[in-house]
Design a protein around this motif. Structure first.
Motif, PDB file in Angstrom:
ATOM      1  N   THR A 247     -44.269  68.346  -3.956  1.00  0.00           N
ATOM      2  CA  THR A 247     -43.898  69.675  -4.452  1.00  0.00           C
ATOM      3  C   THR A 247     -43.526  70.561  -3.273  1.00  0.00           C
ATOM      4  N   SER A 248     -43.006  71.730  -3.580  1.00  0.00           N
ATOM      5  CA  SER A 248     -42.682  72.690  -2.530  1.00  0.00           C
ATOM      6  C   SER A 248     -43.952  73.204  -1.851  1.00  0.00           C
ATOM      7  N   ASP A 251     -44.711  71.161   1.037  1.00  0.00           N
ATOM      8  CA  ASP A 251     -43.886  71.511   2.199  1.00  0.00           C
ATOM      9  C   ASP A 251     -44.465  72.708   2.943  1.00  0.00           C
ATOM     10  N   GLU A 252     -45.011  73.669   2.212  1.00  0.00           N
ATOM     11  CA  GLU A 252     -45.642  74.822   2.857  1.00  0.00           C
ATOM     12  C   GLU A 252     -46.834  74.386   3.715  1.00  0.00           C
TER      13      GLU A 252
END
Length: 392
Positions: A247-248, A251-252
């Protein structure tokens, strides 16, 4: 008793509501074989997970009977299934995933609904407004229409009482168990094979679940960064292996670790089949589940069942799933999380105590006990209050 079930999730979903639905169907059909179990599935071509129920051959599976309802599968589940329930002589219908058919009263049977959580009300920031409106309507109506409401935890019970005004006397708390695979022995060769195929380190902290903001995996990343600021070299930090879909939010977390020069302390593994998951738990040094809010938190139970020291967060129901032997920290307390990880990984006496208490807690979630709880809720819905002892 003829018992019907909304089996859409059992047929179509691999995690969450699907796992719960298959658990209920398996436990009841194995432990309470004197009943008839009828599964109502909207789409016969979209039922890849029903074969995971080992007793499927003893269950009666129904799909829409007419061409009209086969074209309107979703509508059949909500509006049309009542005719099938009446035709099949169903005495009790169980909505396994937070809802009941809108026409359930026409079916001429009693009904039970399982409410898993009301997170969309408690934490609306995680949901789209339209989804919240739909969920709220379906869940509230199901609680009103059902003869009994099953909550999957004491926390969820309190939420149902708080937000929907359901009387406490109408709610039964019935926990979910985990798959028997997490308690079954695993041969060393099989463990070695999983470690090799996924290149797992000798020691690691495991996370299993959705990689989304509510699950709060960033707290664990913050704890790792704090360990480094305290002077521990990256090579001395037990790495984290997170199993879940990309998921994004992942990435964070990666970006934050990269800026701190700690990217090697976290590993994300995607696409792990269920058959390999029990081995991940057995190979882990510790397990962490930092979610801010859950309806129950089945990964905590999977961990203690597997004999892994577990760490969760306070604020919802994880203490119910992980038991008194696990460690719990505030969902924003990175320092406490760092200390808990250090204890669970490096304090051998405390580790062994956590493992022993965790396994003792897991014994409370046996198939027999949970089947008894389910049947007790069903008997209440049918107006039969007598105890099992009086029936023998």
């Amino acid at each position: 008793m003829k018992i019907g079930f909304d089996a859409k999730r059992a047929a179509q979903n691999r995690t969450g509501l699907g796992n719960y639905s298959r658990f209920v169907l398996r436990v009841l059909s194995q432990q309470e074989g004197g009943n008839e179990y009828h599964l109502y599935v909207p789409d016969a071509r979209r039922a890849p997970y029903l074969p995971e129920i080992p007793t499927l051959g003893a269950l009666r599976v129904h799909t829409p009977a007419t061409a009209l309802w086969r074209r309107l599968k979703s509508a059949w589940r909500v509006w049309g299934v009542w005719r099938d329930l009446r035709r099949d002589g169903i005495g009790l219908y169980h909505g396994l995933s937070n809802e009941l058919p809108l026409t359930i009263r026409r079916a001429g049977c009693r009904s039970v609904v399982t409410i898993h959580d009301l997170i969309f009300i408690h934490c609306p920031e995680y949901y789209h407004p339209i989804d919240r409106m739909i969920y709220n309507y379906k869940f509230r109506r199901a609680c009103r229409e059902a003869d009994r409401v099953i909550a999957v935890s004491e926390f969820t019970k309190r939420e149902v009482m708080r937000y929907y005004g359901v009387p406490e006397a109408k709610i039964d708390v019935v926990y979910q168990g985990c798959d028997p695979a997490f308690a079954a022995p695993i041969a060393q060769a099989a463990l070695d094979d999983v470690r090799r195929r996924y290149s797992l380190p000798p020691r690691f902290v495991l996370y299993v679940g959705s990689i989304e903001r509510r699950k709060n995996l960033g707290l664990v990343a913050g704890a790792v960064e704090l360990m480094a600021r305290r002077g521990r070299p990256a090579a001395g930090i037990v790495p984290v292996v997170a199993v879940g879909r990309h998921t994004s939010y992942e990435d964070e977390i990666k970006d934050s670790l990269r800026r701190a020069g700690l990217e090697q302390t976290f590993r994300f593994v995607h696409g792990v089949p269920f058959a390999d998951l029990p081995a991940f738990y057995r190979l882990a040094t510790a397990f962490v589940y930092p979610s801010r809010i859950e309806g129950f938190g089945i990964p905590m139970l999977e961990a203690v069942t597997s004999g892994v020291p577990a760490i969760g967060c306070t604020g919802s129901c994880l203490e119910e799933a992980g038991g008194p032997g696990s460690l719990y920290v505030g969902p924003d307390d990175a320092a406490a999380m760092a200390d808990a990880i250090d204890t669970a990984c490096n304090d051998e006496a405390r580790r062994q105590a956590m493992i022993a208490r965790g396994r003792a807690h897991a014994a409370r979630f046996s198939d027999r006990l949970l089947a008894d709880d389910l049947m007790a809720a069903y008997r209440k819905a049918m107006g039969r209050q007598e105890q099992r002892a009086n029936e023998s």
